[in-house]
Write a protein that holds these residues in place. Structure first.
Motif, PDB file in Angstrom:
ATOM      1  N   GLN A  33     101.222  25.170  56.543  1.00 13.23           N
ATOM      2  CA  GLN A  33     100.772  25.437  57.906  1.00 13.23           C
ATOM      3  C   GLN A  33     100.429  26.916  58.093  1.00 13.23           C
ATOM      4  N   ARG A  34     101.268  27.785  57.587  1.00 14.76           N
ATOM      5  CA  ARG A  34     101.006  29.226  57.714  1.00 14.76           C
ATOM      6  C   ARG A  34      99.772  29.638  56.917  1.00 14.76           C
ATOM      7  N   ILE A  35      99.622  29.074  55.722  1.00 18.43           N
ATOM      8  CA  ILE A  35      98.470  29.414  54.879  1.00 18.43           C
ATOM      9  C   ILE A  35      97.171  28.933  55.524  1.00 18.43           C
ATOM     10  N   SER A  36      97.197  27.706  56.033  1.00 20.54           N
ATOM     11  CA  SER A  36      95.971  27.096  56.551  1.00 20.54           C
ATOM     12  C   SER A  36      95.650  27.509  57.985  1.00 20.54           C
ATOM     13  N   GLY A  37      96.646  28.034  58.685  1.00 27.40           N
ATOM     14  CA  GLY A  37      96.409  28.454  60.060  1.00 27.40           C
ATOM     15  C   GLY A  37      96.460  27.338  61.080  1.00 27.40           C
ATOM     16  N   HIS A  38      96.945  26.175  60.674  1.00 31.21           N
ATOM     17  CA  HIS A  38      97.079  25.073  61.627  1.00 31.21           C
ATOM     18  C   HIS A  38      98.180  25.386  62.636  1.00 31.21           C
ATOM     19  N   LYS A  39      97.999  24.938  63.863  1.00 27.68           N
ATOM     20  CA  LYS A  39      98.991  25.204  64.912  1.00 27.68           C
ATOM     21  C   LYS A  39     100.176  24.257  64.846  1.00 27.68           C
ATOM     22  N   THR A  40      99.970  23.051  64.329  1.00 29.72           N
ATOM     23  CA  THR A  40     101.049  22.057  64.306  1.00 29.72           C
ATOM     24  C   THR A  40     101.200  21.443  62.916  1.00 29.72           C
ATOM     25  N   LEU A  41     102.420  20.975  62.635  1.00 30.64           N
ATOM     26  CA  LEU A  41     102.662  20.281  61.368  1.00 30.64           C
ATOM     27  C   LEU A  41     101.943  18.937  61.337  1.00 30.64           C
ATOM     28  N   SER A  42     101.753  18.330  62.500  1.00 27.79           N
ATOM     29  CA  SER A  42     101.048  17.047  62.517  1.00 27.79           C
ATOM     30  C   SER A  42      99.599  17.210  62.057  1.00 27.79           C
ATOM     31  N   MET A  43      98.994  18.347  62.358  1.00 26.46           N
ATOM     32  CA  MET A  43      97.624  18.583  61.886  1.00 26.46           C
ATOM     33  C   MET A  43      97.619  18.825  60.380  1.00 26.46           C
ATOM     34  N   VAL A  44      98.631  19.517  59.865  1.00 29.08           N
ATOM     35  CA  VAL A  44      98.738  19.715  58.412  1.00 29.08           C
ATOM     36  C   VAL A  44      98.851  18.353  57.734  1.00 29.08           C
ATOM     37  N   ALA A  45      99.687  17.485  58.292  1.00 32.98           N
ATOM     38  CA  ALA A  45      99.879  16.150  57.717  1.00 32.98           C
ATOM     39  C   ALA A  45      98.568  15.360  57.742  1.00 32.98           C
ATOM     40  N   ARG A  46      97.770  15.546  58.771  1.00 35.79           N
ATOM     41  CA  ARG A  46      96.482  14.855  58.864  1.00 35.79           C
ATOM     42  C   ARG A  46      95.526  15.334  57.769  1.00 35.79           C
ATOM     43  N   TYR A  47      95.578  16.615  57.451  1.00 33.93           N
ATOM     44  CA  TYR A  47      94.705  17.196  56.431  1.00 33.93           C
ATOM     45  C   TYR A  47      95.188  16.888  55.009  1.00 33.93           C
ATOM     46  N   ALA A  48      96.481  16.678  54.833  1.00 33.87           N
ATOM     47  CA  ALA A  48      97.056  16.496  53.493  1.00 33.87           C
ATOM     48  C   ALA A  48      96.939  15.036  53.075  1.00 33.87           C
ATOM     49  N   HIS A  49      95.920  14.737  52.325  1.00 36.13           N
ATOM     50  CA  HIS A  49      95.696  13.368  51.860  1.00 36.13           C
ATOM     51  C   HIS A  49      96.628  13.088  50.692  1.00 36.13           C
ATOM     52  N   GLN A  50      97.485  12.113  50.873  1.00 35.60           N
ATOM     53  CA  GLN A  50      98.468  11.792  49.853  1.00 35.60           C
ATOM     54  C   GLN A  50      98.003  10.599  49.034  1.00 35.60           C
ATOM     55  N   SER A  51      98.096  10.735  47.729  1.00 34.88           N
ATOM     56  CA  SER A  51      97.744   9.628  46.849  1.00 34.88           C
ATOM     57  C   SER A  51      98.995   8.813  46.552  1.00 34.88           C
ATOM     58  N   GLY A  52      98.818   7.620  46.063  1.00 37.34           N
ATOM     59  CA  GLY A  52      99.951   6.769  45.720  1.00 37.34           C
ATOM     60  C   GLY A  52     100.846   7.399  44.666  1.00 37.34           C
ATOM     61  N   SER A  53     100.249   8.054  43.685  1.00 39.91           N
ATOM     62  CA  SER A  53     101.040   8.663  42.613  1.00 39.91           C
ATOM     63  C   SER A  53     101.855   9.843  43.139  1.00 39.91           C
ATOM     64  N   HIS A  54     101.324  10.567  44.117  1.00 36.48           N
ATOM     65  CA  HIS A  54     102.049  11.696  44.698  1.00 36.48           C
ATOM     66  C   HIS A  54     103.272  11.196  45.471  1.00 36.48           C
TER      67      HIS A  54
END
Length: 83
Positions: A33-54
């Motif tokens: 969140q700090r690196i990307s400059g997002h205001k909320t963790l929910s927005m970070v979670a929206r941007y972080a595409h998780q794969s099945g293997s991850h």
């Protein structure tokens, strides 16, 4: 229909990619969140595409912590020296 500039679309795609790579490398969400400059963790979670293997690897790490055995392929992040 609204027009989106190519420059915006490229920056947006790069931001998604960077956040996804950081999360998949094991960087915690508040740090991402700090690196990307997002205001909320929910927005970070929206941007972080998780794969099945991850997700599977994360569950293996949790199982290793609970059972007291960490899988050999788990790499812990080490903070950089401040010196």
């Amino acid at each position: 229909m609204a027009r989106i500039s190519v420059r915006f679309a490229q920056a947006h795609t790069l931001r998604h990619t960077a956040v996804t790579h950081l999360v998949q490398a094991g960087v915690d969400l508040p740090t991402v969140q700090r690196i990307s400059g997002h205001k909320t963790l929910s927005m970070v979670a929206r941007y972080a595409h998780q794969s099945g293997s991850h997700i599977e690897a994360a569950m293996e790490r949790l199982e290793g912590r609970v059972s007291g055995t960490q899988p050999a392929n788990v790499h812990k992040l080490k903070p950089k020296n401040s010196a």
